[in-house]
Motif scaffolding. Structure first.
Motif, mmCIF file in Angstrom:
data_model
loop_
_atom_site.group_PDB
_atom_site.id
_atom_site.type_symbol
_atom_site.label_atom_id
_atom_site.label_comp_id
_atom_site.label_asym_id
_atom_site.label_seq_id
_atom_site.Cartn_x
_atom_site.Cartn_y
_atom_site.Cartn_z
ATOM 1 N N LEU A 111 -13.867 -39.255 26.146
ATOM 2 C CA LEU A 111 -13.618 -39.985 27.394
ATOM 3 C C LEU A 111 -12.609 -41.088 27.103
ATOM 4 C CD1 LEU A 111 -14.481 -40.461 30.382
ATOM 5 C CD2 LEU A 111 -16.214 -42.040 29.505
ATOM 6 N N SER A 112 -11.615 -41.211 27.965
ATOM 7 C CA SER A 112 -10.605 -42.258 27.833
ATOM 8 C C SER A 112 -10.596 -43.115 29.094
ATOM 9 C CB SER A 112 -9.214 -41.660 27.602
ATOM 10 O OG SER A 112 -9.170 -40.952 26.380
ATOM 11 N N PHE A 113 -10.419 -44.410 28.911
ATOM 12 C CA PHE A 113 -10.307 -45.305 30.057
ATOM 13 C C PHE A 113 -9.481 -46.516 29.658
ATOM 14 C CE2 PHE A 113 -13.847 -46.920 27.670
ATOM 15 C CZ PHE A 113 -13.895 -48.278 27.901
ATOM 16 N N GLN A 114 -9.052 -47.278 30.681
ATOM 17 C CA GLN A 114 -8.248 -48.464 30.439
ATOM 18 C C GLN A 114 -8.992 -49.715 30.896
ATOM 19 O OE1 GLN A 114 -4.497 -47.403 32.383
ATOM 20 N NE2 GLN A 114 -3.573 -47.114 30.373
ATOM 21 N N ILE A 115 -8.737 -50.797 30.185
ATOM 22 C CA ILE A 115 -9.318 -52.097 30.514
ATOM 23 C C ILE A 115 -8.179 -53.003 30.944
ATOM 24 C CG2 ILE A 115 -10.590 -54.083 29.626
ATOM 25 C CD1 ILE A 115 -11.790 -52.205 27.504
ATOM 26 N N TYR A 116 -8.302 -53.579 32.134
ATOM 27 C CA TYR A 116 -7.283 -54.486 32.652
ATOM 28 C C TYR A 116 -7.841 -55.906 32.639
ATOM 29 C CZ TYR A 116 -5.892 -49.915 34.480
ATOM 30 O OH TYR A 116 -5.583 -48.585 34.599
ATOM 31 N N PHE A 117 -7.343 -56.720 31.719
ATOM 32 C CA PHE A 117 -7.801 -58.105 31.585
ATOM 33 C C PHE A 117 -9.329 -58.170 31.530
ATOM 34 C CE2 PHE A 117 -3.627 -58.425 33.583
ATOM 35 C CZ PHE A 117 -2.999 -59.332 32.728
ATOM 36 N N GLY A 118 -9.923 -57.266 30.779
ATOM 37 C CA GLY A 118 -11.366 -57.262 30.579
ATOM 38 C C GLY A 118 -12.152 -56.520 31.637
ATOM 39 N N GLU A 119 -11.460 -55.936 32.624
ATOM 40 C CA GLU A 119 -12.148 -55.248 33.712
ATOM 41 C C GLU A 119 -11.884 -53.749 33.663
ATOM 42 O OE1 GLU A 119 -11.330 -56.814 37.551
ATOM 43 O OE2 GLU A 119 -11.469 -58.909 36.918
ATOM 44 N N PRO A 121 -12.948 -50.183 36.293
ATOM 45 C CA PRO A 121 -13.655 -49.789 37.525
ATOM 46 C C PRO A 121 -14.939 -49.009 37.282
ATOM 47 C CG PRO A 121 -11.726 -48.403 37.169
ATOM 48 C CD PRO A 121 -11.658 -49.508 36.144
ATOM 49 N N ASN A 122 -15.098 -48.470 36.088
ATOM 50 C CA ASN A 122 -16.294 -47.682 35.774
ATOM 51 C C ASN A 122 -17.434 -48.639 35.430
ATOM 52 O OD1 ASN A 122 -18.309 -46.044 34.652
ATOM 53 N ND2 ASN A 122 -16.804 -44.565 33.888
ATOM 54 N N LYS A 123 -18.408 -48.747 36.308
ATOM 55 C CA LYS A 123 -19.501 -49.703 36.110
ATOM 56 C C LYS A 123 -20.292 -49.411 34.835
ATOM 57 C CE LYS A 123 -22.887 -47.173 38.917
ATOM 58 N NZ LYS A 123 -23.807 -47.247 40.076
ATOM 59 N N GLU A 166 -0.073 -44.949 40.427
ATOM 60 C CA GLU A 166 -0.259 -45.831 41.581
ATOM 61 C C GLU A 166 -1.673 -46.405 41.656
ATOM 62 O OE1 GLU A 166 0.310 -45.804 46.460
ATOM 63 O OE2 GLU A 166 1.024 -44.131 45.224
ATOM 64 N N ALA A 167 -2.680 -45.582 41.457
ATOM 65 C CA ALA A 167 -4.065 -46.073 41.531
ATOM 66 C C ALA A 167 -4.334 -47.088 40.425
ATOM 67 C CB ALA A 167 -5.044 -44.907 41.424
ATOM 68 N N GLU A 168 -3.776 -46.837 39.240
ATOM 69 C CA GLU A 168 -3.966 -47.763 38.120
ATOM 70 C C GLU A 168 -3.212 -49.067 38.359
ATOM 71 O OE1 GLU A 168 -4.483 -44.449 34.535
ATOM 72 O OE2 GLU A 168 -2.488 -45.192 35.079
ATOM 73 N N GLN A 169 -2.059 -48.978 39.030
ATOM 74 C CA GLN A 169 -1.289 -50.184 39.355
ATOM 75 C C GLN A 169 -2.093 -51.120 40.254
ATOM 76 O OE1 GLN A 169 2.217 -48.493 41.084
ATOM 77 N NE2 GLN A 169 3.169 -47.996 39.109
ATOM 78 N N THR A 170 -2.820 -50.551 41.194
ATOM 79 C CA THR A 170 -3.647 -51.364 42.093
ATOM 80 C C THR A 170 -4.766 -52.063 41.322
ATOM 81 O OG1 THR A 170 -3.185 -49.872 43.941
ATOM 82 C CG2 THR A 170 -5.117 -51.310 44.136
ATOM 83 N N LEU A 171 -5.417 -51.325 40.434
ATOM 84 C CA LEU A 171 -6.485 -51.909 39.620
ATOM 85 C C LEU A 171 -5.937 -53.024 38.733
ATOM 86 C CD1 LEU A 171 -8.320 -48.627 38.550
ATOM 87 C CD2 LEU A 171 -9.157 -50.338 40.174
ATOM 88 N N PHE A 172 -4.763 -52.769 38.142
ATOM 89 C CA PHE A 172 -4.146 -53.776 37.275
ATOM 90 C C PHE A 172 -3.799 -55.039 38.063
ATOM 91 C CE2 PHE A 172 -0.245 -55.799 35.800
ATOM 92 C CZ PHE A 172 -0.590 -56.141 34.498
ATOM 93 N N ALA A 173 -3.188 -54.874 39.237
ATOM 94 C CA ALA A 173 -2.784 -56.032 40.043
ATOM 95 C C ALA A 173 -3.994 -56.853 40.469
ATOM 96 C CB ALA A 173 -1.997 -55.562 41.262
ATOM 97 N N ASP A 174 -5.066 -56.189 40.877
ATOM 98 C CA ASP A 174 -6.274 -56.908 41.296
ATOM 99 C C ASP A 174 -6.885 -57.678 40.131
ATOM 100 O OD1 ASP A 174 -5.950 -55.901 43.822
ATOM 101 O OD2 ASP A 174 -7.440 -54.299 43.598
ATOM 102 N N ALA A 175 -6.916 -57.040 38.950
ATOM 103 C CA ALA A 175 -7.475 -57.708 37.775
ATOM 104 C C ALA A 175 -6.611 -58.893 37.363
ATOM 105 C CB ALA A 175 -7.603 -56.713 36.621
#
Length: 488
Positions: A111-119, A121-123, A166-175
């Motif tokens: 499983l791979s995922f990204q962390i944006y400033f410590g956040e 989306p996967n709870k 695009e979806a990751e960009q939104t998560l990054f911007a919010d974080a």
């Protein structure tokens, strides 16, 4: 007020996001003036994370300019195989157990995922994300998990902004917006405040070193002096670089987030009260006893008792007499402090206390109706109080089942305090530092005995500020500004 710069290799990397004047290329960043009175924090989003790549040079030169970059050059240097393996091995077992519990239904073995400033989306991965961001504070962290018998972290990499969909960009911007909430606000020269100070509080603390009203009064004094204040908590550790100062109004301890945040704030160049050295030195009563004896500050006769020393109890009774006071090194608010009257009580209490600490401090008991508390700021007296013992008790605080009682108090003008009491308080703080301290002393006629120095003294409205009123908060703010200007 600090200035935020976002550094990229190419301006089109920032194209999908909100327009912000602080976005610059690395080439333009290096053309900016080296010296500035303003604190500068840099979010380094350059593409090349490898050694001697553009990202590496951005953080390296930011450090040379005394700018505060994320990632720091120290973090870049962590990204070698050995150290990453060490950090991965240090992930707490409870965190990994939670990870395996949450991913128990995952069918895949990787499983791979990204962390944006410590956040993330996967709870299910939030705890692991928080731990990894503390170890590797980078804007985007790519994490690869693998499942053998249990889930574990396989690899870590610095992620790239220009590769986000695009979806990751939104998560990054919010974080990013949450990480640095001022990014979308007006430029610093359009704001009314020259300084930013974070106030660390725990709203659920049972014995806080302040009242809500005293915090309000400090914030009011700060605003009048051109200082913006914001209440933060333990989870805001990653936001410290946003501020010019940190005011810790939570009971401190070395094995606690307050000490970690003080250390990080100091590394980030903030003015810090309580500074980490003061926390370290004041948190251990055995250290203080030894320090004061060395500097000839008057203290009650004392003896360090070791668990392995079978003759220590008899020696303590012979030297100090009974009753005597026993203290664990890191107790606070009268907790971990007991008085024993007989050898039987001494043996019973020592057995319990040795379960908490390998060394116990025994001191000669001296009765007084009250303890002096002298507030010292930057080596000078700030306030003075007499704290009287709780009713039918020998301490200021009397802890009972579900209830804690405290004695009365009297607030005094500094010039009402006996000179030898003030002198002892000032001398006690000299070898510790120049921060804000609460010095507890017992006065027996012309004799004075130092009990302890608190790095995080109470400042409660209607108590410590009763004589000075709002001026006490003005003095605290003035000293913070002095410290901030010295840092600059």
């Amino acid at each position: 007020m600090s200035k935020l710069l976002i550094v990229v290799d190419k301006l089109q990397d920032w194209g999908p996001f909100f327009q912000y004047d602080g976005v610059v290329t690395l080439a333009d960043y290096l053309k900016l003036p080296v010296k500035t009175k303003q604190r500068v924090r840099v979010i380094n989003l350059c593409r090349q994370a490898q050694y001697l790549g553009s990202g590496y040079y951005c953080s390296l030169l930011a450090e040379a300019r005394d700018h505060h970059a994320i990632p720091s050059i120290k973090v870049f240097n962590k990204f070698n195989r050995d150290e990453i393996a060490d950090i991965i091995d240090d992930i707490p077992g409870a965190t990994l157990n939670q990870l395996n519990k949450e991913l128990s239904g995952e069918a895949n073995s990787s499983l791979s995922f990204q962390i944006y400033f410590g956040e993330t989306p996967n709870k299910h991965l939030k705890k692991v994300a928080g731990f990894l961001f503390e170890a590797f504070p980078v804007p985007i962290l790519q994490v690869d998990l693998i499942k053998k018998q249990q889930w574990q972290v396989k690899t870590l990499r610095i992620g790239s902004l220009h590769k986000l969909v695009e979806a990751e960009q939104t998560l990054f911007a919010d974080a990013l917006e949450r990480f640095s909430h001022k990014i979308w606000q007006a430029e610093p020269n359009q704001r009314h405040f020259k300084y930013d100070v974070a106030i660390l509080l725990d709203p659920h603390e049972k014995f806080p070193p302040c009242t809500p009203r005293s915090i309000e009064l400090f914030c009011k004094a700060a605003k009048k002096a051109g200082m913006d204040t914001e209440i933060i908590g333990a989870k805001d550790n990653h936001r410290l670089a946003e501020f010019d100062g940190l005011f810790i109004r939570e009971t401190t301890a070395v094995n606690h987030h307050t000490f970690k945040m003080a250390l990080k704030a100091e590394r980030e160049g903030l003015a810090v009260i309580d500074d980490p050295n003061s926390i370290l030195r004041c948190s251990n009563k055995i250290y203080l006893q030894t320090l004061f004896e060395q500097h000839k500050v008057p203290v009650p006769d004392g003896l360090m008792l070791f668990k392995q020393d079978t003759d220590n109890l008899e020696r303590a009774a012979d030297l100090l007499g009974l009753p005597m006071v026993l203290k664990i090194p890191d107790g606070s608010f009268s907790r971990g402090v007991v008085k024993v009257k007989t050898m039987t009580e001494l043996k019973q209490q020592m057995k319990q206390l040795f379960e908490q600490s390998a060394i116990i401090l025994a001191q000669r008991y001296t009765f007084t109706e009250f303890d002096w508390r002298i507030g010292i700021l930057n080596g000078k007296p700030l306030f003075a109080c007499k704290y009287f013992m709780a009713r039918n008790h020998w301490q200021i605080y009397k802890h009972g089942t579900g209830k804690t009682q405290s004695g009365a108090f009297t607030t005094c003008a500094i010039d009402e305090v006996p000179g030898h009491v003030l002198d002892a308080a000032i001398r006690a703080c000299a070898p510790i530092g120049n921060s804000l301290y609460g010095v507890d002393l017992k006065q027996d006629g012309e004799k004075v005995y130092l009990i302890e120095v608190n790095d995080n003294p109470n400042i409660d409205d209607g108590v410590e500020d009763l004589h000075l009123g709002n001026k006490l908060y003005d003095l605290l703010v003035e000293d913070f500004i002095r410290r901030i200007e010295l840092k600059r």
